[in-house]
Design an enzyme around this catalytic site. Structure first.
Site, PDB file in Angstrom:
ATOM      1  N   TYR A   1      49.671  61.173  42.016  1.00  0.00           N
ATOM      2  CA  TYR A   1      49.956  61.616  40.648  1.00  0.00           C
ATOM      3  C   TYR A   1      48.813  62.451  40.065  1.00  0.00           C
ATOM      4  CZ  TYR A   1      53.728  58.142  40.624  1.00  0.00           C
ATOM      5  OH  TYR A   1      54.859  57.422  40.899  1.00  0.00           O
TER       6      TYR A   1
ATOM      7  N   LYS B   1      39.394  27.700  38.963  1.00  0.00           N
ATOM      8  CA  LYS B   1      40.239  28.305  37.936  1.00  0.00           C
ATOM      9  C   LYS B   1      40.825  29.614  38.443  1.00  0.00           C
ATOM     10  CE  LYS B   1      36.413  30.812  35.729  1.00  0.00           C
ATOM     11  NZ  LYS B   1      35.674  31.062  34.475  1.00  0.00           N
TER      12      LYS B   1
END
Length: 390
Positions: free
Chosen positions: A276, A44
């Site tokens: 940042y 999956k």
């Protein structure tokens, strides 16, 4: 599906190298842990980020007789790629592609009456019986049929089977705390599963497979193996939990190695802010390296300031915030050439960090680290064929 690249043509920015020989060896090791049961390799979420089709093929080669997916769309994609054999899918919503699943000869999971009604209607329309596995909620409290509703579901499934609309191929459930050895819920769930299976069989269900074991149960709970074990994260060489053991404890090897090429190396003075918010400020004159992957590629922003990277033989740490496309490492005055490989994680036996190291850095689990690696990072498959191993 995830982009596939050839080793000689892979972009230099970043790559996730997928060692299919390691995957095959992991499947064989898992089969040895559960020698009396068949093995399902769960592919999956694009094989936990590793690439569903190549990993499915490799798992089949190593003896996985079943494949498992969450969504029917994932299972149908495997069939479209020519993957044969038994494939089970379990995450259904109303209006799902029941008819397509029947025509593709998939095993589908049913947890409640709405799903049973839809799959039988689809079987009538297609003119072929559905292969249905009834899921019991034995205590996880997620998917599955509650014990109080189980007799109704079983009776309705048997009635549909008598009409030739379906075959009940399996009875199954899922453990909540198998990754916590000794947790009292484990034995409680196994006891309830046995009771719910016994009821179904007393009513006339003749399942091909009964299954509840996931990766940690496969590795540590022989009494949970029944007829089939469903192995997910362990197929990819990652331990389901540090409490259960390391990959090496179980003869497993991580399959994915994630790396990127340094895009820039530059000198920076003391007191220089990095990325940042300036959450990292250089403590002295140093060199900085730019690693051109970020949270758009699946690098967890939660690992800002903590994520480990191997560059030029040394462990470095993400300096400041992980940005969308890049992050910085403080090289401490070292000056590797641009293009030098920065290894974020791999098996760990060449000095590099592992996915588990990144999981600790980000406060999550290793499942998430590998599964979230995005489609901008090409998967490069190595040792695709058995004869390439050596």
């Amino acid at each position: 599906m995830t982009e596939t690249a050839h080793p000689r043509t892979a972009p230099l920015r970043a790559r996730a190298e997928i060692d299919l020989a390691a995957l095959r060896a992991n499947v064989r090791a898992l089969r040895a842990h559960a020698p009396t049961a068949a093995l399902m390799a769960v592919v999956k979420s694009d094989a936990y980020g590793h690439g569903a089709v190549p990993c499915a093929r490799a798992a089949r080669e190593a003896g996985a007789t079943w494949l498992g997916t969450a969504t029917p769309e994932e299972a149908l994609a495997l069939r479209a790629a020519g993957i044969p054999g038994r494939i089970m899918c379990w995450l259904w919503t109303p209006g799902g592609p029941w008819a397509e699943a029947i025509e593709a000869d998939l095993d589908v999971s049913v947890s409640g009456m709405w799903a049973l009604r839809e799959v039988t209607a689809a079987a009538e329309a297609v003119g072929a019986p559905a292969r249905v596995q009834l899921k019991a909620d034995t205590g996880l409290g997620r998917g599955g049929c509650q014990p109080a509703d189980w007799p109704e579901l079983v009776a309705a499934a048997l009635a549909a089977e008598a009409r030739g609309l379906l075959t009940v191929t399996g009875l199954w459930s899922h453990l909540a705390c198998a990754d916590e050895p000794g947790h009292p819920s484990i034995q409680a769930q196994l006891t309830l599963f046995r009771e719910m299976v016994a009821h179904a069989e007393q009513q006339g269900v003749r399942p091909e497979v009964r299954h509840i074991a996931n990766s940690p149960a496969t590795l540590t709970l022989p009494e949970s193996h029944f007829d089939l074990v469903r192995t997910g994260i362990a197929v990819y060489g990652i331990s389901p939990s540090p409490e259960v053991g390391t990959p090496g404890d179980f003869g497993l090897r991580p399959v994915m190695t994630l790396s990127a090429s340094l895009a820039l190396i530059k000198h920076a003075p003391a007191g220089h802010g990095v990325s940042y918010g300036h959450h990292y400020v250089t403590p002295g004159e140093t060199t900085l390296g730019l690693v051109p992957v970020g949270y758009a590629d699946g690098i967890p922003r939660h690992a800002s300031g903590t994520g480990p990277v191997l560059v030029a033989g040394k462990w470095r740490t993400v300096a400041g915030r992980v940005a969308m496309d890049q992050f910085v490492v403080d090289l401490g005055g070292d000056e590797p050439e641009p293009g030098t490989r920065a290894v974020l994680f791999g098996p760990g036996d060449r000095g590099e960090p592992t996915a588990e190291d990144w999981a600790r850095a980000a406060g999550t689990i290793a499942y998430e680290i590998v599964t979230r690696i995005g489609t901008r990072v090409p998967r490069v498959y190595v040792k695709v064929n058995e004869e390439q191993v050596g």
